[in-house]
Design an enzyme around this catalytic site. Structure first.
Site, mmCIF file in Angstrom:
data_model
loop_
_atom_site.group_PDB
_atom_site.id
_atom_site.type_symbol
_atom_site.label_atom_id
_atom_site.label_comp_id
_atom_site.label_asym_id
_atom_site.label_seq_id
_atom_site.Cartn_x
_atom_site.Cartn_y
_atom_site.Cartn_z
ATOM 1 N N LEU A 1 3.190 12.948 24.485
ATOM 2 C CA LEU A 1 3.349 13.734 25.703
ATOM 3 C C LEU A 1 4.619 13.287 26.944
ATOM 4 C CD1 LEU A 1 -0.257 14.381 27.114
ATOM 5 C CD2 LEU A 1 1.230 15.598 25.371
ATOM 6 N N GLU B 1 -1.048 21.319 27.371
ATOM 7 C CA GLU B 1 -1.092 21.525 25.361
ATOM 8 C C GLU B 1 -2.108 20.714 24.835
ATOM 9 O OE1 GLU B 1 2.500 19.180 24.162
ATOM 10 O OE2 GLU B 1 2.812 19.107 26.197
ATOM 11 N N ARG C 1 8.634 20.453 28.229
ATOM 12 C CA ARG C 1 7.376 19.193 29.298
ATOM 13 C C ARG C 1 9.047 18.937 30.660
ATOM 14 N NH1 ARG C 1 6.063 15.427 23.884
ATOM 15 N NH2 ARG C 1 4.124 16.957 23.746
ATOM 16 N N ASP D 1 -5.210 14.027 17.607
ATOM 17 C CA ASP D 1 -3.969 13.950 17.622
ATOM 18 C C ASP D 1 -2.307 12.782 18.370
ATOM 19 O OD1 ASP D 1 -4.285 16.142 17.409
ATOM 20 O OD2 ASP D 1 -3.658 17.481 18.408
ATOM 21 N N GLU E 1 24.235 24.185 49.145
ATOM 22 C CA GLU E 1 25.519 25.346 50.398
ATOM 23 C C GLU E 1 26.162 24.788 50.430
ATOM 24 O OE1 GLU E 1 21.579 27.593 50.779
ATOM 25 O OE2 GLU E 1 22.056 25.250 49.701
ATOM 26 N N HIS F 1 21.832 19.602 49.810
ATOM 27 C CA HIS F 1 21.650 21.507 49.422
ATOM 28 C C HIS F 1 22.861 21.838 48.517
ATOM 29 C CE1 HIS F 1 17.579 21.331 51.290
ATOM 30 N NE2 HIS F 1 17.941 20.846 51.031
#
Length: 360
Positions: free
Chosen positions: A208, A289, A188, A204, A54, A52
């Site tokens: 993606l 989208e 994305r 379309d 820290e 992490h």
């Protein structure tokens, strides 16, 4: 101008944002350690399952005496439980850090308030709530998932000057620009999943994927429809990313013609049902989208958190598919040579992240 606390917390936010595509189910966390008003060490949560923020910051400090006279800034409450890594609170106490400054309490039940209390019980001075709202935005997906029990939902579309999102089929006119395409790629990259409707798939044939940010992982791709009539040449059937085809389970089972995607039957395709299903699957952020019909469903049911609209200044379509009806107030994010870029509700905290490719 930000004061000392705010300046150091902003540094934590910028560090935290570096992990945006890598920490998966964990929150974004950055940390700086300050002595005599100077940052002597910094760190962020770089990857799911690894140390992490820290821990990464503390491990940079070789002289333990410095830590005993330091202030540790972190944007999210230090953890107190064993997960993939040991509790950060224990390390802070062991190193005798006398003061900790926090932006946000962790809403996760195993942590929520317990980290702050453990620090105080150990005699450590704690200040909390520094740049609280900005910290909420940094971890908007994580907080929404925990508090609302659904993914953080972002809607995105481009529209012409006269309010159309696309011209009449099969004629296609691009409304977006290279600048807005880059922002879409970053949206994305931030998202766990992307959703479109069947019509967008047919008309379309989108990919993606996150193609302009090489180090970013691709999100899960999802198509929602009431049937399984599919174009066999669609880009979504490639192996660039995992793809789900979501449909009402009452419509039966289908044999996929490609092994690169998965049929996923659910109760129905209402937005609330889909979001609950994604919550159960651990999806924390969803980018939609789709076309006007799909987008309007989420707008009408108030199941969204953020909206990006790329409004062209010079493209007129005169006919086609009308843009969704969106009546909330819009904040102007930036005016481009070709496009206005709007964002609903709040201006992004890290403007350079959205505007400048070098920020990645």
């Amino acid at each position: 101008m930000p004061n000392g606390h705010e300046s150091f917390m902003l540094a934590c936010f910028l560090l935290a944002a570096k992990g945006y595509n890598q920490v998966q189910s964990n929150p974004l966390v950055g940390c700086v350690i300050v002595v005599n008003n100077q940052i002597i060490a910094s760190g962020y949560h770089q990857k799911y399952g690894q140390a992490h923020a820290e821990v990464n910051a503390i491990n940079q400090v070789n002289d333990p005496q410095l830590l005993q006279n330091s202030t540790l800034y972190v944007n999210l409450e230090p953890c107190t439980h064993y997960g993939k890594t040991p509790p950060c609170v224990d390390l802070i106490v062991q190193r005798h850090i006398p003061k900790v400054v926090v932006a946000n309490i962790d809403p996760y039940q195993k942590v929520s308030g317990k980290g702050i209390q453990a620090l105080k019980n150990a005699g450590i001075q704690v200040e909390q709530g520094i740049l609280f709202q900005e910290g909420n935005y940094v971890n908007r997906a994580f907080f929404t998932y925990i508090q609302k029990k659904r993914p953080y939902v972002t809607l995105k579309w481009a529209e012409s000057v006269d309010g159309y999102i696309t011209s009449d089929y099969p004629k296609r006119i691009s409304i977006s620009s290279p600048e807005t395409d880059l922002i879409t790629q970053k949206l994305r990259a931030y998202s766990d999943a992307i959703l479109i409707g069947k019509n967008t798939l047919w008309y379309d044939n989108p990919k993606l994927t996150v193609r302009k940010i090489p180090e970013a992982r691709n999100p899960l791709r999802m198509v929602v429809s009431s049937n399984a009539i599919l174009p066999q040449a669609a880009f979504l059937w490639n192996t660039d990313a995992k793809t789900w085809y979501i449909y009402p389970k009452g419509h039966g089972n289908f044999l996929p013609f490609s092994h690169s995607f998965e049929y996923v039957p659910i109760e129905n395709t209402h937005p609330s049902t889909i979001l609950n299903f994604l919550y159960q699957k651990g999806i924390k952020s969803l980018l939609i989208e789709g076309g006007s019909t799909t987008l309007q469903q989420y707008i009408s049911q108030n199941l969204y958190d953020e909206v990006w609209i790329y409004k062209s200044k010079n493209v007129y379509l005169n006919s086609g598919i009308k843009a969704p009806i969106f009546e909330e107030g819009l904040t102007l994010f930036e005016e481009k040579e070709k496009n206005y870029i709007y964002q609903y509700s709040r201006t992004p905290l890290f403007a350079d992240f959205w505007k400048d490719e070098k920020s990645n």
